[in-house]
Write an enzyme that holds these catalytic residues in place. Sequence first.
Site, PDB file in Angstrom:
ATOM      1  N   ALA A   1     -49.688 -21.200 -14.813  1.00  0.00           N
ATOM      2  CA  ALA A   1     -50.051 -22.554 -14.384  1.00  0.00           C
ATOM      3  C   ALA A   1     -49.694 -23.573 -15.458  1.00  0.00           C
ATOM      4  CB  ALA A   1     -51.543 -22.622 -14.059  1.00  0.00           C
TER       5      ALA A   1
ATOM      6  N   HIS B   1     -48.240 -23.693 -21.850  1.00  0.00           N
ATOM      7  CA  HIS B   1     -47.640 -24.914 -22.412  1.00  0.00           C
ATOM      8  C   HIS B   1     -46.713 -24.538 -23.566  1.00  0.00           C
ATOM      9  CE1 HIS B   1     -51.782 -26.793 -21.265  1.00  0.00           C
ATOM     10  NE2 HIS B   1     -50.970 -26.770 -20.214  1.00  0.00           N
TER      11      HIS B   1
ATOM     12  N   ARG C   1     -49.976 -30.573  -8.182  1.00  0.00           N
ATOM     13  CA  ARG C   1     -50.213 -31.566  -9.236  1.00  0.00           C
ATOM     14  C   ARG C   1     -49.534 -32.854  -8.808  1.00  0.00           C
ATOM     15  NH1 ARG C   1     -51.975 -30.949 -14.373  1.00  0.00           N
ATOM     16  NH2 ARG C   1     -50.332 -32.138 -15.332  1.00  0.00           N
TER      17      ARG C   1
END
Lengths: 567, 463
Positions: free
Chosen positions: A68, A197, A99
């Site tokens: 995610a 990330h 999103r």
Amino acid sequence: MSEETNTTTVTELDPAAVKAEMLKIYPAKTAKKRGKQIILNDPDNPPEIGANTRTVPGIITQRGCTYAGCRGVVMGPIYDLLQITHGPVGCGYYAWQTRRNLVRPPEGTTNYLQYCMNTDMQEDQIVFGGEKKLAQAIREAYAIFKPKAIAILSTCPVGLIGDDVHAVARQMKEELGINVMGFSCEGYKGVSQSAGHHIANNGVFKNIIGLDDKPDEAEFNMNILGEYNIGGDAWEIDTLLRKCGIHVTATLSGDVSYDQVKKCHTVQLNGVMCHRSINYIAEMMEKKFGIPWIKVNFIGAEATAKTLRKIAKFFDSKKLTDRVEEVIAQEMLALRPVREEIKAKHKGKKAALFVGGSRAHHYQDLFRDIGMEIVSAGYEFAHRDDYEGRKVLPTIKVDADSRNIEELHVEADPERFKPSKTPEQIAALEAGGFNFKDYEGMMVEMKKLTLVIDDISHHEMEKLIEIYKPDIIGSGIKDKFVIEKMGVPCKQLHSYDYSGPYAAFGGAINFYREVDRMLTTKVWKFITPPWEKDPQSATPLTHTTKTEAKNETKAWRKPAAADGAEG
Amino acid sequence: MLNGTTAEIKPREALRINPAKTCQPIGAMYAALGINGCMPHSHGSQGCCSYHRSHLTRHFKEPVVATTSSFTEGASVFGGLANMTQALSNIFTIYNPKIVAVHTTCLSEVIGDDIPMMIKKAKEEKIIPDGKYVIHANTPSFVGSHVTGFASMVTGMVKYLAEASGKSEAQLKAEPQLNVIPGYIDPADMRELKRIIKEMGVKTVMFPDTSGVLDLPQDGQYRMFPSGGATIEEIKSSGDSVGTIALGHFASHPAAIELDEKCKVPSALLELPYGLTNTDKFIHALRTHGGVDVPGSIGQERGRLLDAMSDMHQYFHGKRVAIVGDPDHVIALTQFLVELDMKPAYVFTGSSGKHFEQRLTEILGNHAPDAMIKQNVDLFELHQQIKNNPVDLIIGNTYSKYISRVENIPFVRFGFPVLDRMGHRYFPAVGYMGALRLMEKINDALLDHKDRECAEENFELIQ
């Protein structure tokens, strides 16, 4: 723990007791773990908080997974990079349009955000391997869409069965003659989205940044990193900077094209919005290309003004400084009356924020703008540096989960390392109080003894509401309706509840109005029906003559007494 | 919008584009929420649980709680036993549900975690307190779809809970009880089925039942385990019922068959009661197996639906429709469209199953022999087919709205998920009243489109 009955009466004024109350029900091991993640703040000397550690199994958490963070957050918004999720159907499906990264691609460009492409892995690929299917899926995608580049995003089974997405990427790059890159962002790789990330940062840095050395022509040229254009935030920021005369080459990752990312190493400055999700790229670009980075924050009017002044100071141009002051003055002129009107109504009301890796900090500025108080805050997936400041970086222990994530070894590029400032200029700026690559974290800006809660659990949230009775909470979709069932309005700070933008001055006005709407809506006041408020309050039965009806003299014709709404 | 989609259909064997299905665990989580006092538990990486909770929350706008084993790399290597044990200990201590319903994920399936063994061990170690239950379903995402995940959890309820008490046939028939397995439908639909059943005066047990769990009133209080849901005792007693009415081949029939195998309860395997004739079959089965007469009130509901059909059928007749969604929904809805004289042109599902094509071929055989019926297909292909041969109406979940906008085709949201409108949360689509609502939505979509697009001289006051 459960046998030690805690008889302390919890009051709003005793956060230590609140913490004890939150932990009371937990089994000992869980209480010990969670205890490290619930901290009484000291802004002058932020205490150590447990962060970026494993979620306790069985605890209802806000957190998501590595995939995610990589696919959903950082990679997703690059609108013309065709992205294929390698795995069974679910992961790709849930990351599809969920999103709110708004994009405005130029005419004729295909916006891949509207497409969910995946290999829909079946049992035989789990048994015999899925590389062939992946390669075939890439061929098919290329045949249909002819994209500039393709990214492959891995889900849990891919790593477990040993599919080598990087080898497939290399093979397909050669076969198709376009850039194809793999991301090993299997969901289990880290303790939260955060690992994803980092993996995305590494991949973008290795595979895209630096492919085009031709800079955009602009006197003041920067990137905004860690801004995702939720509800159009990046457009607000871009418009504001343009007004000041500053050009944004790329926003990572919000309304951004593959080509913009390719040349984003050609700027003079990187501004970092969400420190958590993108500091890796900022650091690597500094090492390789000499681009300095500074922390910026466009959430909140005061924060935005401060950020603009900081950027102007960096560029060290009188023209720009004057223009920035002019723009701030103009924007504040429009903003001030709205802010004052709303501040007068809601000053002193209480907010709590539990979200993300930067928003729980940034949005405090917006609430402070209108005089509201932050009673508690915490991130969903941040690290200690996001709470306590980057000064703690050398003291953060690298645990087994963090060690899984590759740290790229980056060196100065022999030809392209061209810092926009000389070491002397940098030293002079620093001597004048200018902070480069610095993020002081959430805690220094929060009041003493405020509860800071990392990865807040469902149970802790319930207790917090029960004890603090906040007027509003900023959180995410999974909590929203839990909180609202308790009669407390909740603002989703991932999706903004499908409104926004909230960045920069225009966005701040939207946010103040939104908070005003949420705090003044009548809906919460209707909860108790009139017969429970006052069993005798029913409209009485009366006789009415036609004359009386005509003259409108009867009581029921007159404005009715408050019937709940004013409650 | 969707400008990478062209009419030219290139062969695809490996690439799924814009799926018309999602993965098994979300269906299992939804089904588990239909048990009273149940905590769904996702055994795998926490991302799965987060995605499913988020998605269900967007569809229902209600709290959706579930726990996760929160696997990291260590658990993926050494197995998930430690995570499961700790999770169960935390769940029963902190949240205190009556029952935990575990479903697996890709991760725990690939590493081969043995859930029954884990449950057994947790029971022995008293981590599962006496009087509490833990059940499970295997739901890897690389098999089936959200629909089979739902079916597996409902089947799990039967496997773990249903029991035949050994009462004699005479005792059971003295106060006969029927089971109703409602299928993957919304809480408003389950509420409507219960209203109809009450109106009919039949004693039933319905499981799962998410009404009263995912359609809660606003009363200023949050309850993690609200009063709704089929109780454990009710599900246990399903083994003593005289029969089961199972609605939907894919979502409900497997559990009914499991119950027959386990407790010898015979079943009427029906389709979802969408539209006139499927509702007729449901009412007829309730009447016959419940031993009651159909009350006049139900007859009047039927009559009002039929009246609307006769009043308005000119607007439905011959209209070409693309229907995409979950197989049970699509089969039953297509039947209704046929009753309305509409022409289903594309009848697609993302899920797999030969029954889908066989059954729809039967339904459409004489009425719309040219209809394209496809299973295991996606929205990208539907869009391409529509570009080649357009339709008058699209019926599908929210994701279909992009096609509707690009091609300027009227659109009715139907099925799972609906993420951008509110009606499904409160108003049923099942039964005669549900059929009226579906008709209204279709009629509105067609006439709104006509009113917006037609030439001024054809813009009429009355329709």
